[in-house]
Design a protein around this motif. Structure first.
Motif, PDB file in Angstrom:
ATOM      1  N   ARG A  23     -11.302  90.451  90.553  1.00 37.30           N
ATOM      2  CA  ARG A  23     -11.501  90.935  91.925  1.00 37.30           C
ATOM      3  C   ARG A  23     -12.864  91.624  92.079  1.00 37.30           C
ATOM      4  NH1 ARG A  23     -10.971  95.646  94.154  1.00 37.30           N
ATOM      5  NH2 ARG A  23     -10.139  96.617  92.272  1.00 37.30           N
ATOM      6  N   LYS A  24     -13.243  92.432  91.102  1.00 37.50           N
ATOM      7  CA  LYS A  24     -14.521  93.144  91.177  1.00 37.50           C
ATOM      8  C   LYS A  24     -15.701  92.179  91.053  1.00 37.50           C
ATOM      9  CE  LYS A  24     -12.711  97.583  89.655  1.00 37.50           C
ATOM     10  NZ  LYS A  24     -12.690  98.615  88.612  1.00 37.50           N
ATOM     11  N   LEU A  25     -15.522  91.177  90.180  1.00 42.20           N
ATOM     12  CA  LEU A  25     -16.576  90.170  90.017  1.00 42.20           C
ATOM     13  C   LEU A  25     -16.771  89.393  91.316  1.00 42.20           C
ATOM     14  CD1 LEU A  25     -18.086  89.633  87.320  1.00 42.20           C
ATOM     15  CD2 LEU A  25     -16.682  87.605  87.045  1.00 42.20           C
ATOM     16  N   GLU A  26     -15.652  89.023  91.937  1.00 42.74           N
ATOM     17  CA  GLU A  26     -15.723  88.267  93.199  1.00 42.74           C
ATOM     18  C   GLU A  26     -16.377  89.096  94.303  1.00 42.74           C
ATOM     19  OE1 GLU A  26     -11.735  86.953  94.058  1.00 42.74           O
ATOM     20  OE2 GLU A  26     -11.883  85.294  92.618  1.00 42.74           O
ATOM     21  N   LYS A  27     -16.067  90.374  94.325  1.00 44.82           N
ATOM     22  CA  LYS A  27     -16.648  91.252  95.350  1.00 44.82           C
ATOM     23  C   LYS A  27     -18.166  91.284  95.204  1.00 44.82           C
ATOM     24  CE  LYS A  27     -17.316  95.681  97.257  1.00 44.82           C
ATOM     25  NZ  LYS A  27     -18.620  96.340  97.271  1.00 44.82           N
ATOM     26  N   LEU A  28     -18.633  91.427  93.956  1.00 45.85           N
ATOM     27  CA  LEU A  28     -20.074  91.465  93.717  1.00 45.85           C
ATOM     28  C   LEU A  28     -20.723  90.142  94.110  1.00 45.85           C
ATOM     29  CD1 LEU A  28     -22.616  92.839  92.480  1.00 45.85           C
ATOM     30  CD2 LEU A  28     -21.949  91.804  90.304  1.00 45.85           C
ATOM     31  N   VAL A  29     -20.109  89.046  93.678  1.00 46.35           N
ATOM     32  CA  VAL A  29     -20.672  87.722  93.985  1.00 46.35           C
ATOM     33  C   VAL A  29     -20.730  87.516  95.502  1.00 46.35           C
ATOM     34  CG1 VAL A  29     -20.219  85.236  93.834  1.00 46.35           C
ATOM     35  CG2 VAL A  29     -20.101  86.650  91.773  1.00 46.35           C
ATOM     36  N   ILE A  81     -20.855  84.700  81.891  1.00 43.81           N
ATOM     37  CA  ILE A  81     -21.792  83.836  82.641  1.00 43.81           C
ATOM     38  C   ILE A  81     -21.036  82.664  83.270  1.00 43.81           C
ATOM     39  CG2 ILE A  81     -23.743  82.232  82.385  1.00 43.81           C
ATOM     40  CD1 ILE A  81     -24.667  85.109  82.419  1.00 43.81           C
ATOM     41  N   GLU A  82     -20.054  82.141  82.534  1.00 48.34           N
ATOM     42  CA  GLU A  82     -19.261  81.036  83.079  1.00 48.34           C
ATOM     43  C   GLU A  82     -18.533  81.484  84.361  1.00 48.34           C
ATOM     44  OE1 GLU A  82     -16.029  79.723  80.574  1.00 48.34           O
ATOM     45  OE2 GLU A  82     -16.050  77.720  81.459  1.00 48.34           O
ATOM     46  N   SER A  83     -17.946  82.690  84.316  1.00 48.43           N
ATOM     47  CA  SER A  83     -17.257  83.196  85.514  1.00 48.43           C
ATOM     48  C   SER A  83     -18.221  83.357  86.679  1.00 48.43           C
ATOM     49  CB  SER A  83     -16.598  84.550  85.232  1.00 48.43           C
ATOM     50  OG  SER A  83     -15.709  84.446  84.161  1.00 48.43           O
ATOM     51  N   TYR A  84     -19.359  83.990  86.420  1.00 48.38           N
ATOM     52  CA  TYR A  84     -20.365  84.150  87.482  1.00 48.38           C
ATOM     53  C   TYR A  84     -20.786  82.789  88.027  1.00 48.38           C
ATOM     54  CZ  TYR A  84     -21.647  89.139  87.034  1.00 48.38           C
ATOM     55  OH  TYR A  84     -21.669  90.518  87.073  1.00 48.38           O
ATOM     56  N   SER A  85     -21.081  81.886  87.081  1.00 45.25           N
ATOM     57  CA  SER A  85     -21.598  80.585  87.464  1.00 45.25           C
ATOM     58  C   SER A  85     -20.607  79.835  88.351  1.00 45.25           C
ATOM     59  CB  SER A  85     -21.905  79.804  86.187  1.00 45.25           C
ATOM     60  OG  SER A  85     -22.665  78.694  86.495  1.00 45.25           O
ATOM     61  N   ASP A  86     -19.334  79.830  87.954  1.00 41.82           N
ATOM     62  CA  ASP A  86     -18.293  79.161  88.747  1.00 41.82           C
ATOM     63  C   ASP A  86     -18.207  79.766  90.153  1.00 41.82           C
ATOM     64  OD1 ASP A  86     -17.685  77.534  86.655  1.00 41.82           O
ATOM     65  OD2 ASP A  86     -15.833  78.586  86.079  1.00 41.82           O
ATOM     66  N   LEU A  87     -18.255  81.091  90.218  1.00 45.50           N
ATOM     67  CA  LEU A  87     -18.144  81.749  91.529  1.00 45.50           C
ATOM     68  C   LEU A  87     -19.351  81.425  92.416  1.00 45.50           C
ATOM     69  CD1 LEU A  87     -16.704  85.232  90.436  1.00 45.50           C
ATOM     70  CD2 LEU A  87     -15.542  83.517  91.841  1.00 45.50           C
ATOM     71  N   PHE A  88     -20.554  81.493  91.828  1.00 48.61           N
ATOM     72  CA  PHE A  88     -21.743  81.197  92.639  1.00 48.61           C
ATOM     73  C   PHE A  88     -21.762  79.740  93.086  1.00 48.61           C
ATOM     74  CE2 PHE A  88     -23.767  85.141  90.847  1.00 48.61           C
ATOM     75  CZ  PHE A  88     -23.966  85.754  92.087  1.00 48.61           C
ATOM     76  N   ILE A  89     -21.367  78.819  92.180  1.00 52.32           N
ATOM     77  CA  ILE A  89     -21.344  77.390  92.532  1.00 52.32           C
ATOM     78  C   ILE A  89     -20.407  77.160  93.718  1.00 52.32           C
ATOM     79  CG2 ILE A  89     -20.434  75.140  91.746  1.00 52.32           C
ATOM     80  CD1 ILE A  89     -23.141  75.467  90.614  1.00 52.32           C
ATOM     81  N   SER A  90     -19.281  77.881  93.743  1.00 49.31           N
ATOM     82  CA  SER A  90     -18.335  77.674  94.847  1.00 49.31           C
ATOM     83  C   SER A  90     -18.940  78.092  96.190  1.00 49.31           C
ATOM     84  CB  SER A  90     -17.023  78.413  94.578  1.00 49.31           C
ATOM     85  OG  SER A  90     -17.219  79.805  94.721  1.00 49.31           O
ATOM     86  N   HIS A  91     -20.042  78.856  96.150  1.00 52.08           N
ATOM     87  CA  HIS A  91     -20.757  79.214  97.381  1.00 52.08           C
ATOM     88  C   HIS A  91     -22.045  78.405  97.524  1.00 52.08           C
ATOM     89  CE1 HIS A  91     -18.294  82.944  96.880  1.00 52.08           C
ATOM     90  NE2 HIS A  91     -18.225  82.827  98.186  1.00 52.08           N
ATOM     91  N   GLY A  92     -22.241  77.460  96.610  1.00 49.71           N
ATOM     92  CA  GLY A  92     -23.432  76.607  96.712  1.00 49.71           C
ATOM     93  C   GLY A  92     -24.680  77.168  96.046  1.00 49.71           C
ATOM     94  N   TYR A  93     -24.523  78.170  95.175  1.00 52.22           N
ATOM     95  CA  TYR A  93     -25.687  78.743  94.482  1.00 52.22           C
ATOM     96  C   TYR A  93     -25.583  78.549  92.972  1.00 52.22           C
ATOM     97  CZ  TYR A  93     -26.899  80.865  98.919  1.00 52.22           C
ATOM     98  OH  TYR A  93     -27.235  81.045 100.235  1.00 52.22           O
TER      99      TYR A  93
END
Ligand code: ADP
Length: 255
Positions: A23-29, A81-93
């Protein structure tokens, strides 16, 4: 368009058990994505490798010995990094990983090379995620969890703003965990000895070391003419508001 460096401490990314909080990671992303959508360049300095890796190392709680922390970081860095990467990709970044050591800043060739690489990434809209090379560097915890590293990185890329997110609203005129009457300082124009004193002695009791390394970071940023902000990671829209100079927290700027 601004170039913004955001540093987040592990305490702001983990659950009470010490594991990475989705949840905290998603909020930051989500907050970074909002700035990206406005056209800003964003670089993240993120801790959390130990938190992301200790369970898979076989530890039941966050390890305290240095080799175990570094082993956990070796597992966790990739997962983080995988978690960040997956989250950013889902927003197109697209996100990327940069592992840095303090000695990289004292070697001119490595300094220039790091700067050129990060510039290419930022100019192409990618979100570099920087961390100290935890598995190799001996003293990564003594230096206060990426605070001064983030200020050096902000200088390296000539950032317009450094945003440090923590578990506290900002800099108080006394340690708020000892003094309930401590008041929030909203603006700091110069790191005076008085300001250094409110952050406590370097490396003293638990809790004060963290603020001390932040003050060191703001000093480094101010010396490079970079304005900074310290605020609470869990506050709604904190990053967006900080970037637009309308957040509750402490602004550090010499003008
Ligand atoms: P992070 O993990 O986000 O890097 P730290 O826990 O290292 O954060 O540092 C933040 C802590 O510093 C606060 O929660 C607070 O307990 C402590 N602290 C000590 N002095 C001060 C001060 N003058 N103002 C604000 N916080 C302070």
């Amino acid at each position: 368009k601004k170039r913004i460096v955001i540093k987040i401490g592990s305490s702001s990314l983990t659950s009470l058990q010490g594991e990475i909080s989705r949840r905290k990671l998603e909020k930051l992303v989500d907050e970074v994505v909002r700035l990206k959508d406005e056209g800003h360049e964003v670089l993240l300095v993120s801790s959390g490798a130990v938190a992301a890796g200790y369970r898979r190392l076989g530890c039941l709680s966050r390890p305290s010995s240095l080799p175990e922390k570094q082993a956990a970081a070796s597992i966790g860095q990739g997962l983080l990094i995988e978690s960040y990467s997956d989250l950013f990709i889902s927003h197109g970044y697209v996100a990327s990983q940069i592992l840095i050591t303090r000695s990289d800043f004292s070697d001119e060739n490595r300094y220039n090379n790091a700067r050129n690489t990060i510039n290419v990434l930022l100019e192409r809209g990618i979100i570099p995620i920087v961390n100290e090379n935890d598995t190799i560097t001996m003293d990564f915890l003594k230096f206060g969890d990426n605070d001064t590293l983030s200020a050096k990185v902000a200088g390296l890329v000539d950032a317009d703003q450094l945003i440090i997110l923590s578990d506290i609203e900002g800099l108080y005129d006394d340690n708020p965990s000892d003094n309930p009457d401590a008041e929030l300082i909203t603006q700091v124009q110069e790191i005076t000895p008085e300001i250094e004193a409110v952050a406590g002695e370097p490396g003293s009791a638990v809790g004060t070391g963290g603020m001390r390394s932040k003050i060191d970071a703001f000093k480094i940023a101010m010396a490079s003419g970079i304005s900074s902000f310290l605020g609470k990671a869990s506050n709604p829209d904190i990053v967006y508001k900080a970037a637009h100079n309308e957040a509750v927290g402490t602004y550090f700027s010499s003008d």
